[in-house]
Design an enzyme around this catalytic site. Structure first.
Site, PDB file in Angstrom:
ATOM      1  N   ASP A 289      37.708  34.996  42.429  1.00 25.87           N
ATOM      2  CA  ASP A 289      38.110  36.236  41.777  1.00 25.87           C
ATOM      3  C   ASP A 289      37.198  36.340  40.366  1.00 25.87           C
ATOM      4  O   ASP A 289      36.743  35.264  39.898  1.00 25.87           O
ATOM      5  CB  ASP A 289      39.622  36.199  41.225  1.00 25.87           C
ATOM      6  CG  ASP A 289      40.417  36.271  42.800  1.00 25.87           C
ATOM      7  OD1 ASP A 289      39.695  37.039  43.759  1.00 25.87           O
ATOM      8  OD2 ASP A 289      41.793  36.106  42.709  1.00 25.87           O
ATOM      9  N   ASP A 610      45.493  35.345  43.634  1.00 27.49           N
ATOM     10  CA  ASP A 610      46.536  35.477  42.894  1.00 27.49           C
ATOM     11  C   ASP A 610      47.640  36.290  43.262  1.00 27.49           C
ATOM     12  O   ASP A 610      48.910  36.068  43.003  1.00 27.49           O
ATOM     13  CB  ASP A 610      46.393  35.928  41.392  1.00 27.49           C
ATOM     14  CG  ASP A 610      45.515  37.284  41.145  1.00 27.49           C
ATOM     15  OD1 ASP A 610      45.637  37.934  42.527  1.00 27.49           O
ATOM     16  OD2 ASP A 610      44.926  37.809  40.115  1.00 27.49           O
ATOM     17  N   ASP A 614      46.791  37.972  48.837  1.00 22.10           N
ATOM     18  CA  ASP A 614      45.873  36.982  48.965  1.00 22.10           C
ATOM     19  C   ASP A 614      46.214  35.783  49.830  1.00 22.10           C
ATOM     20  O   ASP A 614      45.354  34.917  50.063  1.00 22.10           O
ATOM     21  CB  ASP A 614      45.308  36.564  47.775  1.00 22.10           C
ATOM     22  CG  ASP A 614      44.533  37.485  46.869  1.00 22.10           C
ATOM     23  OD1 ASP A 614      43.844  38.405  47.463  1.00 22.10           O
ATOM     24  OD2 ASP A 614      44.722  37.437  45.647  1.00 22.10           O
TER      25      ASP A 614
END
Length: 984
Positions: A289, A610, A614
């Site tokens: 990310d 997070d 996901d």
């Protein structure tokens, strides 16, 4: 209701009557109804709520709670709810007791053989043959029985864990365990053959010598004596087997992983699955990310477009008309989570604290920078007065809030990704705060002159807009697409989230270590590319791809919309940035990389995440990293490792520890296999030539303890160094024992065997002592065999120092004092050896040695270090005859049932067990024995109580921008330009 809110709207109570059926306990909803409701998602869940309860308010009324205040602080009411609905926690699994673990360990075939031999030997020791004194309770086998089960029980306790069933596709988590198991089984088979041959030769030699050569008859009164000889031969054979079988491998893995886990906590890696440590050492790809991982996650508005003017710094309040300023303050203050706020700094001189969603914090900070305050606006319009809230989700990438105006009309505030929300704008506020028509050509002009330059500076662009509804034109609030349209643009702001200063160097280390880093973000592609360039993920002149989610899906799907692996294999090798991506895109990318067969070996993929969505990607990845600060509980539960600081550099440290685990096991193998080869050959050859092993059973067990438990602890606790990142990943097919290690093993074994056999056959002449060969059955310990035993142990101690280096390094002492555990174990073993030799007596078959004899033993032991330098001088490339060993099991060695999807995860060790192999390999993939880690995880409530970040375009990152004086820009309709699409 988080999942419902993610995909639909959040309703506030309205006057609506619906008949509520009575339920037990006085509540209008049963536990079964709540359970069934929680199994639904999205529009289906909303429909269920509307059909059954009318709306969310109806459900709250049935449960006798408030959507804003929650449950009342009433002890009796809370206890009643616990009795009806149960407690809100997952009960822990019942652990096995110590006695259960000991009992399971005692099922080992080797242990059973030892126990039977020990019992028979102990029973026979009570019988005194005619003319001989009883030697009751002095047999080696009895001592072996005392020591070995306790050792194995210890291993069992550290290895055994309950298997978990998973309904998700199985992934091969542990590469190391498969290689270790296959190698250990091969060694065990060789040891079994050697032990069987030893017993047969000893028995045949005794029978031929006694009854054929000497011509003795089998007398009934001598039967117990003969049986004792056979039991002695059997114990020697079992001793060879015990020494040959590498019981220390599972223990070494356990110690290395557990030690690494404890140390990784200091490096901000909270490991939930031990096998993730060594898997991370083989990682070839990291899908990261951006927000908070590659960047600081402290967002600030640094550029803005207000009233036809592009400001590259925060404008003065006087530069804005009162209408624009008032609308902007209200739009930001109301259309954001009321839990998001800016608090004063904790320390003088520090920055204000951002609490809540970081993007909203940036907008609230912008309000404060304009010398305004958001709190009075919120007090004037509290959260329970909001008429309707369209919460953010990753599909529409916007959030909207409706309030009732004093004239009974309504006003909608909306914010979201600029390129998406601007398409819904038909008007824009000019410099006087008046509405001006905003046509498609105007939007294209804004994209070219405002949004793209901001994005190229690494800024995330957010559009803020509003719309008024008259009381007579109240729309259908359930039709969000109709409501959030025909908007008036108030402002477009550029939010910066600077790259963490340590990230570029960390990414360079990854690239140097053969690991490809990919950024997967929801940001605009220009913003993502700018951040990727600053991080070093993409380099000028490289052949790479930067794609948006839509373009990525177009390239990998066929005409039917199905994903094709062949198409994906043409995209992922060059892909470095995936922008405007959804959690589904991330899962697709991870699965595609893992399933690809384009390279020489399968990719090992690590992923960060997070959000709740996901979870599938984190589960699918070989190693899933969840964010400890911004991550949801679902993401943490799906992960293997939790980053307690949400920092990419912590992932690099996890790579170092993973590679260190692999090298630590290789060091232990180099040491143990040298001991194995020497001990087995000495025991076998000595027994066959002298009818007795030069190394007695208890001495063998002490050596086994040195090379198993102590060596595991010493060599498995070596700290990692930066040099581990200077090589490529070993790969899933790399053998555990390299040709260099094989050279070291055979070279040191040759030195030790030459020394031992020299001492065995001519040692009594050199030291001028009595020979220990051909001693009677119950003869006292000899100095001769004690010198052999002591020299053997000294050589192992100094060879343990040699084993610290496995890649041909000459300086084996480098960094030795950085590992106090190693130094303590080597010195401690030496002290215990002195005690055993000088005071062990008959139980250890030792006779005290003189100072001169001790110095000679030490001299031969130090010779191992000199011999190690000689071996290092020989080029490995010249030794073509050497072979590697310790390859992992191939797919052809696994049954179709074991490879089936959706069944219980079965590791390689369990497969070997099912074929009747060594029992103590059970649970090698689940040896989660570090109770401290478990307790640490339980104490991680600080993470779970931390601020959560919404999975959205509103949670992306930005870079430093140029600060200059405001530039006056009038968007003209005369110069239409096309918006940038996805690019490669």
């Amino acid at each position: 209701m988080g999942d419902v809110a993610n995909s639909s709207v959040e309703f506030h109570p309205k006057p609506r009557q619906q008949r509520e059926a009575p339920h037990a306990g006085g509540f209008g909803c049963t536990l079964a109804e709540l359970r069934s409701l929680m199994e639904l998602r999205g529009a289906e869940a909303l429909q269920k709520v509307q059909e059954t309860y009318g709306d969310v308010g109806g459900l709250c009324r049935r449960l006798k709670t408030s959507p804003t205040e929650g449950l009342a602080d009433n002890t009796n009411d809370l206890e009643k709810r616990r009795q009806i609905y149960g407690q809100n926690f997952i009960p822990p699994k019942q652990p096995k007791t110590f006695l259960q673990l000991v009992w399971e360990a005692l099922q080992d075939v080797t242990l059973i053989i030892l126990e039977v031999a020990a019992i028979v030997s102990l029973g026979l020791s009570f019988y005194a043959p005619p003319g001989e004194e009883s030697e009751a309770k002095k047999q080696d086998g009895a001592v072996a029985m005392e020591m070995q089960p306790l050792k194995s029980a210890e291993g069992g306790e550290t290895e055994e864990r309950e298997k978990k069933k998973a309904n998700v596709p199985k992934k091969e988590k542990s590469v190391l365990q498969g290689k270790l198991t296959k190698l250990a089984v091969q060694i065990g088979k060789a040891g079994l053959v050697m032990s069987a041959v030893t017993v047969i030769i000893l028995a045949l030699y005794f029978v031929i010598e006694t009854f054929v050569v000497e011509g003795r008859a089998w007398l009934a009164e001598c039967t117990p004596v003969y049986v004792q000889y056979f039991v002695k031969f059997f114990i020697i054979g079992v001793t060879v087997l015990v020494v040959a079988v590498p019981e220390g491998l599972p223990l070494a893995v356990t110690i290395s992983l557990a030690y690494s886990v404890k140390k990784m906590m200091r490096d901000n890696n909270l490991v939930r699955h031990l096998d993730a440590c060594e898997t991370m050492g083989n990682a070839t790809a990291i899908c990261s990310d951006k927000t908070g991982t590659l960047t600081t996650n402290r967002m600030t508005v640094v550029q803005s477009y207000l009233g036809d003017t592009h400001y590259k710094e925060v404008p003065a309040p006087s530069a804005l008309t009162p209408k624009i300023l008032d609308l902007l303050v209200h739009a930001i203050s109301i259309n954001s989570a009321y839990t998001t706020k800016i608090l004063p700094p904790e320390k003088e001189g520090a920055l204000p604290r951002q609490v809540g969603n970081k993007t909203e914090c940036a907008l609230l900070g912008f309000v404060l920078d304009l010398k305004q305050d958001f709190q009075p606006v919120r007090e004037q319009i509290p959260e329970d007065k909001l008429y309707k809230v369209y919460t953010f989700n990753s599909v529409r990438k916007s959030m909207s809030t409706v309030i009732r105006m004093p004239d009974s009309g309504f006003r909608l505030f909306s914010k979201g990704a600029s390129e998406i929300l601007l398409k819904k704008c038909t008007n824009i506020l000019n410099s006087n705060g008046e509405l001006r028509s905003f046509r498609p050509r105007d939007r294209d002009d804004m994209v070219q002159k405002i949004i793209e330059p901001m994005a190229c500076d690494g800024l995330r662009t957010i559009c803020i807009a509003y719309r008024d509804f008259s009381a007579a034109q109240e729309p259908d609030w359930d039709n969000e697409n109709e409501v959030v349209g025909d908007l008036t643009c108030i402002a477009v702001v550029g939010i910066e989230d600077p790259v963490r200063p340590e990230v570029p160097e960390a990414i360079r280390k990854c690239q140097r270590a053969g690991i490809t880093v990919r950024m997967v973000t929801g940001d605009n592609i220009n913003t993502a590319r700018a951040i990727a360039a600053k991080c070093g993920i993409i380099q000028p002149g490289e052949d790479f791809l930067c794609l948006e989610g839509k373009e990525f899906n177009r390239r990998i799907r066929n005409e039917k919309g199905e994903i094709e692996q062949e198409r994906l294999d043409k995209v992922w090798p060059k892909l470095r940035v995936l922008a405007r991506s959804s959690p589904t895109d991330k899962h697709t990318l991870v699965k595609g990389i893992i399933d690809s067969n384009t390279g020489e070996q399968r990719q090992v993929v690590a992923v960060t995440g997070d959000g709740t969505n996901d979870g599938p990607a984190l589960k699918k990845a070989d190693v899933g990293f969840a964010m400890g600060i911004a991550g949801t509980d679902v993401a943490k539960e799906a992960s293997d490792i939790i980053l307690t600081d949400d920092n990419f550099t912590s992932i690099v440290k996890a790579v170092m520890w993973g590679r260190n685990v692999y090298d630590s096991i290789s060091k232990f193998l180099q040491f143990q296999l040298t001991v194995n080869v020497v001990a087995v050959i000495v025991a076998f050859t000595g027994a066959c030539i002298t009818q007795d092993s030069p190394l007695k059973a208890v001495q063998m067990l002490w050596v086994n303890l040195i090379m198993d438990t102590f060596a595991s602890l010493a060599l498995a606790t070596e700290p990692p160094t930066e040099s581990l990142l200077l090589r490529k990943p070993y790969g899933r097919d790399k053998p555990l024992i390299s040709r260099t290690m094989m050279k070291n093993i055979l070279g040191h074994a040759a030195y030790q065997l030459t020394t031992i056999f020299t001492l065995l056959f001519v040692g009594e002449l050199f030291f001028d002592i009595d020979s220990g060969r051909n001693a009677p059955l119950h003869s006292p310990p000899s100095e001769h065999y004690t010198i052999i035993f002591n020299t053997f142990v000294m050589m192992q101690l100094f060879n343990e120092i040699n084993a610290r280096k496995i890649h041909g390094e000459r300086n084996v002492f480098h960094g030795i004092f950085g590992n106090p555990i190693f130094c303590t174990i080597v010195l401690g073993t030496f002290v215990i050896q002195i005690v055993i030799v000088q005071f062990g007596g008959k139980p250890f078959s030792c006779s005290p040695l003189s100072t001169e004899q001790w110095l000679w033993c030490l001299f031969v032991g130090v010779g191992e270090l000199v011999w190690g330098q000689v071996i290092a001088t020989i080029p490995t490339s010249q030794l073509k005859c050497l072979k590697e060993a310790g390859h992992g099991p191939g797919k052809d060695e696994m049954t179709d049932e074991e490879l089936a999807e959706g069944e219980e995860e079965i590791d390689h060790a369990e497969r070997e067990l099912r074929r009747g192999q060594i029992l103590w390999f059970r649970g090698l993939n689940r040896i989660q024995t570090q109770m401290e880690v478990v307790s640490t995880f339980k104490r991680s409530g600080s993470f779970q109580g931390a601020v959560r970040r919404r999975s959205s375009v509103l949670s992306q990152l930005h870079d430093v921008t140029n600060l200059s004086t405001p530039t006056h820009v009038i968007l003209s309709a005369a110069n239409p330009t096309s918006a940038a699409g996805s690019e490669s």
